[in-house]
Design a protein around this motif. Structure first.
Motif, PDB file in Angstrom:
ATOM      1  N   ASP A 117      23.725  -3.730 -20.478  1.00  0.00           N
ATOM      2  CA  ASP A 117      23.864  -4.807 -19.862  1.00  0.00           C
ATOM      3  C   ASP A 117      22.903  -5.092 -18.833  1.00  0.00           C
ATOM      4  OD1 ASP A 117      26.361  -4.923 -21.169  1.00  0.00           O
ATOM      5  OD2 ASP A 117      27.430  -3.937 -19.747  1.00  0.00           O
ATOM      6  N   GLY A 118      22.011  -4.180 -18.789  1.00  0.00           N
ATOM      7  CA  GLY A 118      21.078  -4.677 -17.837  1.00  0.00           C
ATOM      8  C   GLY A 118      20.681  -3.576 -16.689  1.00  0.00           C
ATOM      9  N   VAL A 119      19.760  -3.836 -15.892  1.00  0.00           N
ATOM     10  CA  VAL A 119      19.619  -2.932 -14.800  1.00  0.00           C
ATOM     11  C   VAL A 119      20.541  -2.983 -13.603  1.00  0.00           C
ATOM     12  CG1 VAL A 119      17.772  -2.382 -12.720  1.00  0.00           C
ATOM     13  CG2 VAL A 119      16.771  -3.387 -14.834  1.00  0.00           C
ATOM     14  N   LEU A 120      21.095  -1.751 -13.266  1.00  0.00           N
ATOM     15  CA  LEU A 120      22.081  -1.646 -12.386  1.00  0.00           C
ATOM     16  C   LEU A 120      21.836  -1.372 -10.786  1.00  0.00           C
ATOM     17  CD1 LEU A 120      24.782   0.584 -14.205  1.00  0.00           C
ATOM     18  CD2 LEU A 120      24.761  -1.854 -14.345  1.00  0.00           C
ATOM     19  N   GLY A 121      20.589  -0.621 -10.857  1.00  0.00           N
ATOM     20  CA  GLY A 121      20.058  -0.366  -9.554  1.00  0.00           C
ATOM     21  C   GLY A 121      18.710   0.510  -9.502  1.00  0.00           C
ATOM     22  N   ARG A 122      18.091   0.287  -8.218  1.00  0.00           N
ATOM     23  CA  ARG A 122      16.857   0.954  -8.117  1.00  0.00           C
ATOM     24  C   ARG A 122      16.700   1.599  -6.764  1.00  0.00           C
ATOM     25  NH1 ARG A 122      15.154  -4.154 -10.014  1.00  0.00           N
ATOM     26  NH2 ARG A 122      14.332  -4.152 -11.914  1.00  0.00           N
ATOM     27  N   GLY A 123      16.091   2.940  -6.894  1.00  0.00           N
ATOM     28  CA  GLY A 123      16.206   3.775  -5.563  1.00  0.00           C
ATOM     29  C   GLY A 123      14.743   4.329  -5.449  1.00  0.00           C
ATOM     30  N   GLY A 124      14.593   4.642  -4.397  1.00  0.00           N
ATOM     31  CA  GLY A 124      13.228   5.538  -3.933  1.00  0.00           C
ATOM     32  C   GLY A 124      12.267   4.572  -3.101  1.00  0.00           C
ATOM     33  N   GLY A 125      12.496   3.391  -2.747  1.00  0.00           N
ATOM     34  CA  GLY A 125      11.749   2.659  -1.958  1.00  0.00           C
ATOM     35  C   GLY A 125      11.578   2.860  -0.406  1.00  0.00           C
ATOM     36  N   ARG A 126      10.590   2.446   0.133  1.00  0.00           N
ATOM     37  CA  ARG A 126      10.704   3.001   1.625  1.00  0.00           C
ATOM     38  C   ARG A 126      10.991   1.361   2.390  1.00  0.00           C
ATOM     39  NH1 ARG A 126       4.847   5.959   2.636  1.00  0.00           N
ATOM     40  NH2 ARG A 126       5.096   7.458   0.792  1.00  0.00           N
ATOM     41  N   CYS A 127      11.246   0.347   1.426  1.00  0.00           N
ATOM     42  CA  CYS A 127      11.427  -0.750   2.111  1.00  0.00           C
ATOM     43  C   CYS A 127      12.780  -1.355   1.249  1.00  0.00           C
ATOM     44  CB  CYS A 127      10.336  -1.764   1.953  1.00  0.00           C
ATOM     45  SG  CYS A 127      10.076  -2.246   0.353  1.00  0.00           S
ATOM     46  N   ARG A 128      13.365  -2.591   1.399  1.00  0.00           N
ATOM     47  CA  ARG A 128      14.488  -3.197   0.901  1.00  0.00           C
ATOM     48  C   ARG A 128      14.161  -4.166  -0.457  1.00  0.00           C
ATOM     49  NH1 ARG A 128      19.165  -2.099   3.474  1.00  0.00           N
ATOM     50  NH2 ARG A 128      19.181  -1.149   5.430  1.00  0.00           N
ATOM     51  N   LYS A 129      12.911  -4.025  -0.903  1.00  0.00           N
ATOM     52  CA  LYS A 129      12.617  -4.976  -1.547  1.00  0.00           C
ATOM     53  C   LYS A 129      13.167  -4.684  -3.183  1.00  0.00           C
ATOM     54  CE  LYS A 129       7.853  -5.704  -0.008  1.00  0.00           C
ATOM     55  NZ  LYS A 129       6.422  -5.479  -0.141  1.00  0.00           N
TER      56      LYS A 129
ATOM     57  N   ASP B  28       0.642  -1.252  -0.032  1.00  0.00           N
ATOM     58  CA  ASP B  28      -0.046  -0.109   0.017  1.00  0.00           C
ATOM     59  C   ASP B  28       0.935   1.189   0.088  1.00  0.00           C
ATOM     60  OD1 ASP B  28      -2.348  -1.511  -0.080  1.00  0.00           O
ATOM     61  OD2 ASP B  28      -2.422  -1.471   2.080  1.00  0.00           O
ATOM     62  N   ASN B  29       2.001   1.141  -0.084  1.00  0.00           N
ATOM     63  CA  ASN B  29       2.907   2.459   0.081  1.00  0.00           C
ATOM     64  C   ASN B  29       2.938   3.247  -1.081  1.00  0.00           C
ATOM     65  OD1 ASN B  29       3.648   2.444   2.776  1.00  0.00           O
ATOM     66  ND2 ASN B  29       5.614   1.135   2.537  1.00  0.00           N
ATOM     67  N   ARG B  30       2.691   2.395  -2.334  1.00  0.00           N
ATOM     68  CA  ARG B  30       2.961   2.781  -3.759  1.00  0.00           C
ATOM     69  C   ARG B  30       4.152   3.476  -3.962  1.00  0.00           C
ATOM     70  NH1 ARG B  30      -0.195  -0.737  -3.925  1.00  0.00           N
ATOM     71  NH2 ARG B  30      -2.272  -0.864  -4.901  1.00  0.00           N
ATOM     72  N   CYS B  31       5.346   3.272  -3.550  1.00  0.00           N
ATOM     73  CA  CYS B  31       6.602   4.134  -3.632  1.00  0.00           C
ATOM     74  C   CYS B  31       6.649   4.157  -5.318  1.00  0.00           C
ATOM     75  CB  CYS B  31       7.719   3.170  -3.252  1.00  0.00           C
ATOM     76  SG  CYS B  31       7.528   2.997  -1.379  1.00  0.00           S
ATOM     77  N   GLU B  32       7.365   5.332  -5.425  1.00  0.00           N
ATOM     78  CA  GLU B  32       7.806   6.028  -6.987  1.00  0.00           C
ATOM     79  C   GLU B  32       9.200   5.363  -7.050  1.00  0.00           C
ATOM     80  OE1 GLU B  32       7.927   9.291 -10.300  1.00  0.00           O
ATOM     81  OE2 GLU B  32       7.660   9.717  -8.300  1.00  0.00           O
ATOM     82  N   ILE B  33       9.766   4.438  -7.647  1.00  0.00           N
ATOM     83  CA  ILE B  33      10.992   3.721  -7.906  1.00  0.00           C
ATOM     84  C   ILE B  33      11.589   4.461  -9.064  1.00  0.00           C
ATOM     85  CG2 ILE B  33      12.276   1.730  -7.963  1.00  0.00           C
ATOM     86  CD1 ILE B  33      10.530   1.988  -5.402  1.00  0.00           C
ATOM     87  N   VAL B  34      12.955   4.613  -9.117  1.00  0.00           N
ATOM     88  CA  VAL B  34      13.838   5.028 -10.070  1.00  0.00           C
ATOM     89  C   VAL B  34      14.606   4.131 -10.393  1.00  0.00           C
ATOM     90  CG1 VAL B  34      15.284   6.935 -10.875  1.00  0.00           C
ATOM     91  CG2 VAL B  34      13.344   7.595  -9.505  1.00  0.00           C
ATOM     92  N   GLU B  35      14.742   3.472 -11.819  1.00  0.00           N
ATOM     93  CA  GLU B  35      15.538   2.543 -12.007  1.00  0.00           C
ATOM     94  C   GLU B  35      16.694   3.072 -13.154  1.00  0.00           C
ATOM     95  OE1 GLU B  35      13.906  -1.482 -13.393  1.00  0.00           O
ATOM     96  OE2 GLU B  35      14.071  -0.409 -15.249  1.00  0.00           O
ATOM     97  N   LEU B  36      17.897   2.774 -12.842  1.00  0.00           N
ATOM     98  CA  LEU B  36      19.198   2.911 -13.632  1.00  0.00           C
ATOM     99  C   LEU B  36      19.523   1.587 -14.291  1.00  0.00           C
ATOM    100  CD1 LEU B  36      21.454   4.888 -14.087  1.00  0.00           C
ATOM    101  CD2 LEU B  36      22.450   4.120 -12.430  1.00  0.00           C
ATOM    102  N   ALA B  37      19.789   1.867 -15.709  1.00  0.00           N
ATOM    103  CA  ALA B  37      20.030   0.677 -16.591  1.00  0.00           C
ATOM    104  C   ALA B  37      20.964   1.249 -17.628  1.00  0.00           C
ATOM    105  CB  ALA B  37      18.815   0.191 -17.171  1.00  0.00           C
ATOM    106  N   THR B  38      21.808   0.096 -17.782  1.00  0.00           N
ATOM    107  CA  THR B  38      22.586   0.173 -19.047  1.00  0.00           C
ATOM    108  C   THR B  38      22.082  -0.867 -20.185  1.00  0.00           C
ATOM    109  OG1 THR B  38      24.241  -1.211 -18.595  1.00  0.00           O
ATOM    110  CG2 THR B  38      24.448   1.041 -17.580  1.00  0.00           C
TER     111      THR B  38
END
Length: 239
Positions: free
Chosen positions: A227-239, A215-225
């Protein structure tokens, strides 16, 4: 995420690590850079408190640079001329607008440039002590680092206001980077995720999406090259 950093630390920790490594006896750290300034208190080799100024440029190197540019001199010339002052004038240093207006007024009324520049350095140092260091117990030895620590006028200003000399470390201009390198070396394990610096110049793409896993509905920012996804940020948990 982009470089595969093995250690992620904040600048307070990086600057303190460098100062403690070079001067284990340090109790207080002044760090004034181009965009912000900070004071860090150290006890028994560990950071116990800190404060930062992120609001106004009046206490940072960018203001010194802008005044040197306005006067048609280099920042090195500003530094050298300030320490030649024999009678520094009073400059209002709490605000960049007021300080610049005050300097222009003092120029127009015939004050010597050296006295105006040293007055500016004293105003900056006073602003730092009264605002950034407000409520802090400043115990020597004090290490002074960051780009502004190269300025002879600011060094003199702190010496006159505090009544004692500050320690200028060997790598005073790059203590944040030096501390980050020390932290990386201490935390180095057998396996490193470090990709080298090539990814920094490679094409990257970012996208944002809303995670609907709870239910948090976090807006996630994803960084990719490529070679694939390098990382994601913006979440309130560690998923």
């Amino acid at each position: 995420a982009l470089l595969g950093a093995d250690v992620v630390k904040n600048e307070i920790t990086a600057h303190a690590s460098a100062a403690i490594h070079l001067h284990p006896e340090v109790r207080t750290i002044f760090e004034i850079g181009g965009q912000d300034s900070k004071v860090t208190l150290v006890r028994d080799g560990a950071v116990t408190d800190f404060a930062m100024n992120l609001v106004c440029a009046a206490g940072t190197g960018s203001f010194l640079d802008s005044q040197a540019l306005r006067l048609g001199i280099t920042i090195e010339e500003l530094s050298a001329r300030a320490v030649r002052s024999t009678s520094p004038t009073d400059i209002a240093g709490r605000c960049t607008v007021f300080a610049e207006s005050d300097m222009i007024h003092k120029q127009q009324t015939g004050y010597r440039q050296e006295d105006i520049l040293m007055g500016l350095c004293l105003a900056m140092a006073r602003n730092f002590l009264n605002n950034v260091c407000a409520g802090k117990v400043l115990t020597p030895p004090i290490v002074f680092q960051g780009g502004v620590s190269a300025n002879l006028g600011i060094r003199r200003a702190f010496r006159e206001l505090l009544g004692f000399d500050l320690i200028i470390p060997r790598h005073h201009l790059v203590m944040g980077a030096y501390g980050a390198a020390l932290l990386a070396a201490r935390n180095r394990g057998r396996f490193s995720r470090f990709r080298g610096f090539a990814p920094a110049t490679s094409p990257t793409a970012t996208r944002s999406f809303v995670c609907r896993d709870c239910d948090n509905r976090c807006e996630i920012v994803e960084l990719a090259t490529a070679d694939g996804v390098l990382g994601r940020g913006g979440g309130r948990c560690r998923k």
